[in-house]
Motif scaffolding. Structure first.
Motif, PDB file in Angstrom:
ATOM      1  N   HIS A 146      68.907  19.557 -23.477  1.00 45.63           N
ATOM      2  CA  HIS A 146      69.463  18.271 -23.889  1.00 45.63           C
ATOM      3  C   HIS A 146      68.528  17.609 -24.899  1.00 45.63           C
ATOM      4  N   ALA A 147      69.072  16.621 -25.612  1.00 43.17           N
ATOM      5  CA  ALA A 147      68.260  15.879 -26.577  1.00 43.17           C
ATOM      6  C   ALA A 147      68.759  14.453 -26.658  1.00 43.17           C
ATOM      7  N   GLN A 148      67.857  13.555 -27.031  1.00 43.74           N
ATOM      8  CA  GLN A 148      68.249  12.169 -27.263  1.00 43.74           C
ATOM      9  C   GLN A 148      67.443  11.631 -28.434  1.00 43.74           C
ATOM     10  N   GLY A 149      67.982  10.648 -29.103  1.00 47.69           N
ATOM     11  CA  GLY A 149      67.259  10.069 -30.229  1.00 47.69           C
ATOM     12  C   GLY A 149      68.200   9.488 -31.263  1.00 47.69           C
ATOM     13  N   TYR A 150      67.616   8.895 -32.289  1.00 47.55           N
ATOM     14  CA  TYR A 150      68.389   8.192 -33.310  1.00 47.55           C
ATOM     15  C   TYR A 150      69.235   9.141 -34.159  1.00 47.55           C
ATOM     16  N   TYR A 151      68.955  10.451 -34.108  1.00 51.51           N
ATOM     17  CA  TYR A 151      69.815  11.387 -34.842  1.00 51.51           C
ATOM     18  C   TYR A 151      71.247  11.296 -34.311  1.00 51.51           C
ATOM     19  N   PHE A 152      71.379  11.021 -33.025  1.00 53.80           N
ATOM     20  CA  PHE A 152      72.693  10.940 -32.396  1.00 53.80           C
ATOM     21  C   PHE A 152      73.228   9.513 -32.431  1.00 53.80           C
TER      22      PHE A 152
ATOM     23  N   PHE B 211      56.502  19.395  -7.539  1.00 50.84           N
ATOM     24  CA  PHE B 211      57.295  18.176  -7.612  1.00 50.84           C
ATOM     25  C   PHE B 211      58.785  18.499  -7.489  1.00 50.84           C
ATOM     26  N   PRO B 212      59.497  17.778  -6.632  1.00 53.05           N
ATOM     27  CA  PRO B 212      60.946  18.020  -6.469  1.00 53.05           C
ATOM     28  C   PRO B 212      61.730  17.367  -7.606  1.00 53.05           C
ATOM     29  N   LEU B 213      61.626  17.955  -8.777  1.00 54.81           N
ATOM     30  CA  LEU B 213      62.243  17.384  -9.972  1.00 54.81           C
ATOM     31  C   LEU B 213      63.478  18.173 -10.385  1.00 54.81           C
ATOM     32  N   ASP B 214      64.399  17.476 -11.026  1.00 55.65           N
ATOM     33  CA  ASP B 214      65.570  18.134 -11.601  1.00 55.65           C
ATOM     34  C   ASP B 214      65.387  18.400 -13.087  1.00 55.65           C
ATOM     35  N   GLY B 215      64.526  17.607 -13.733  1.00 55.90           N
ATOM     36  CA  GLY B 215      64.357  17.770 -15.167  1.00 55.90           C
ATOM     37  C   GLY B 215      63.090  17.132 -15.692  1.00 55.90           C
ATOM     38  N   LEU B 216      62.777  17.462 -16.951  1.00 52.65           N
ATOM     39  CA  LEU B 216      61.630  16.906 -17.663  1.00 52.65           C
ATOM     40  C   LEU B 216      62.107  16.325 -18.986  1.00 52.65           C
ATOM     41  N   LYS B 217      61.525  15.209 -19.377  1.00 47.78           N
ATOM     42  CA  LYS B 217      61.732  14.680 -20.716  1.00 47.78           C
ATOM     43  C   LYS B 217      60.434  14.859 -21.488  1.00 47.78           C
ATOM     44  N   ILE B 218      60.473  15.668 -22.538  1.00 47.39           N
ATOM     45  CA  ILE B 218      59.280  15.904 -23.345  1.00 47.39           C
ATOM     46  C   ILE B 218      59.079  14.710 -24.274  1.00 47.39           C
ATOM     47  N   ASP B 219      57.882  14.137 -24.248  1.00 46.64           N
ATOM     48  CA  ASP B 219      57.614  12.898 -24.959  1.00 46.64           C
ATOM     49  C   ASP B 219      57.857  13.012 -26.463  1.00 46.64           C
ATOM     50  N   LYS B 220      58.270  11.910 -27.041  1.00 44.56           N
ATOM     51  CA  LYS B 220      58.579  11.839 -28.467  1.00 44.56           C
ATOM     52  C   LYS B 220      57.392  12.233 -29.344  1.00 44.56           C
ATOM     53  N   SER B 221      56.165  12.001 -28.882  1.00 46.94           N
ATOM     54  CA  SER B 221      54.986  12.342 -29.680  1.00 46.94           C
ATOM     55  C   SER B 221      54.937  13.834 -29.988  1.00 46.94           C
ATOM     56  N   PHE B 222      55.447  14.662 -29.081  1.00 49.77           N
ATOM     57  CA  PHE B 222      55.517  16.100 -29.336  1.00 49.77           C
ATOM     58  C   PHE B 222      56.523  16.395 -30.440  1.00 49.77           C
TER      59      PHE B 222
ATOM     60  N   ASP C 236      62.537  26.272 -17.055  1.00 48.02           N
ATOM     61  CA  ASP C 236      63.660  27.166 -16.751  1.00 48.02           C
ATOM     62  C   ASP C 236      63.390  27.953 -15.468  1.00 48.02           C
ATOM     63  N   ASN C 237      62.171  28.444 -15.335  1.00 43.72           N
ATOM     64  CA  ASN C 237      61.810  29.229 -14.160  1.00 43.72           C
ATOM     65  C   ASN C 237      61.850  28.397 -12.886  1.00 43.72           C
ATOM     66  N   PHE C 238      61.633  27.089 -13.025  1.00 43.05           N
ATOM     67  CA  PHE C 238      61.672  26.188 -11.870  1.00 43.05           C
ATOM     68  C   PHE C 238      63.035  25.520 -11.703  1.00 43.05           C
ATOM     69  N   ASN C 239      64.033  25.998 -12.458  1.00 43.95           N
ATOM     70  CA  ASN C 239      65.393  25.449 -12.395  1.00 43.95           C
ATOM     71  C   ASN C 239      65.446  23.964 -12.758  1.00 43.95           C
ATOM     72  N   MET C 240      64.635  23.583 -13.737  1.00 49.22           N
ATOM     73  CA  MET C 240      64.654  22.223 -14.248  1.00 49.22           C
ATOM     74  C   MET C 240      65.245  22.242 -15.658  1.00 49.22           C
ATOM     75  N   PHE C 241      66.030  21.231 -15.986  1.00 47.78           N
ATOM     76  CA  PHE C 241      66.489  21.104 -17.362  1.00 47.78           C
ATOM     77  C   PHE C 241      65.441  20.330 -18.156  1.00 47.78           C
ATOM     78  N   VAL C 242      65.497  20.454 -19.476  1.00 48.59           N
ATOM     79  CA  VAL C 242      64.521  19.798 -20.341  1.00 48.59           C
ATOM     80  C   VAL C 242      65.248  18.965 -21.386  1.00 48.59           C
ATOM     81  N   VAL C 243      64.777  17.741 -21.579  1.00 46.86           N
ATOM     82  CA  VAL C 243      65.345  16.827 -22.564  1.00 46.86           C
ATOM     83  C   VAL C 243      64.301  16.553 -23.641  1.00 46.86           C
ATOM     84  N   ALA C 244      64.685  16.690 -24.886  1.00 45.67           N
ATOM     85  CA  ALA C 244      63.798  16.342 -26.000  1.00 45.67           C
ATOM     86  C   ALA C 244      64.027  14.881 -26.361  1.00 45.67           C
ATOM     87  N   GLU C 245      62.973  14.091 -26.321  1.00 45.01           N
ATOM     88  CA  GLU C 245      63.067  12.682 -26.698  1.00 45.01           C
ATOM     89  C   GLU C 245      62.754  12.504 -28.183  1.00 45.01           C
TER      90      GLU C 245
END
Length: 201
Positions: free
Chosen positions: A183-189, A123-134, A156-165
């Motif tokens: 990166h991260a996102q959520g109510y903590y911020f 997949f030609p992706l720039d990043g992944l957002k890991i689901d909040k359930s994790f 990292d090996n595929f040059n994609m960034f990862v965001v924690a939801e």
């Protein structure tokens, strides 16, 4: 949960989706006029499967980008695993076409679908957002934490960034930093806020 499925079934999601993209780009353009550091903002926009497979989507997106005069690299289109799994080869073709405009593509809610890590590199992706359930389960489940760590390493090996939801606590933030999240996102911020308050934050 109710509105989007109805919009997709009726086909109205195409027009609604384009309206959302235009509103987002116009908002970003306004911010760039009023705030010197608005060029650092990344505008994330969810798109549906019907939008992605629509034959005019790339042209319509290109038109909006040109009319609003926003830098394409600040626009991040978010898709879910289910969007690309219906027809992987066609989805990859469409994503390549979209990315040729200079926009970024993120897979949202990663880990909740059925995609295999072994085909992630296709997949030609720039990043992944890991689901909040994790995020909710990682602190109590070491095995799950190990899986998430493996996903981060693979990305990292595929040059994609990862965001924690869904980051809501300092403990969660410390754990994802240790795992190497980018990166991260959520109510903590912050909880969602009106656009007039964005630059007061």
């Amino acid at each position: 949960m109710e509105f989007i499925p109805v919009a997709e079934d009726s086909g109205q999601i195409i027009d609604i989706g384009l309206w959302v993209i235009r509103q987002a780009c116009e908002q970003l353009a306004d911010w760039q006029i009023d705030h010197d550091h608005a060029h650092r903002i990344k505008m994330c926009i969810n798109i549906s499967r019907k939008q992605l497979i629509n034959e005019n989507f790339k042209e319509n997106l290109a038109r909006i980008l040109k009319q609003t005069d926003v830098y394409p690299g600040q626009i991040y289109l978010e898709i879910t695993e289910s969007v690309v799994l219906k027809n992987i080869d066609h989805a990859i073709e469409q994503l390549d076409a979209i990315k040729s405009l200079g926009v970024k593509v993120i897979m949202d809610d990663f880990g909740t679908g059925e995609s295999s890590l072994s085909c992630l590199h296709r997949f030609p992706l720039d990043g992944l957002k890991i689901d909040k359930s994790f995020m909710d389960a990682m602190l109590q489940n070491r095995e799950l934490a190990a899986v998430v760590h493996a996903i981060v390493t693979l990305a990292d090996n595929f040059n994609m960034f990862v965001v924690a939801e869904g980051v809501e606590t300092r403990e969660q933030l410390s754990q994802i930093i240790a795992m190497g999240y980018h990166h991260a996102q959520g109510y903590y911020f912050s909880k969602p806020i009106p656009e007039v308050e964005v630059f007061d934050f």
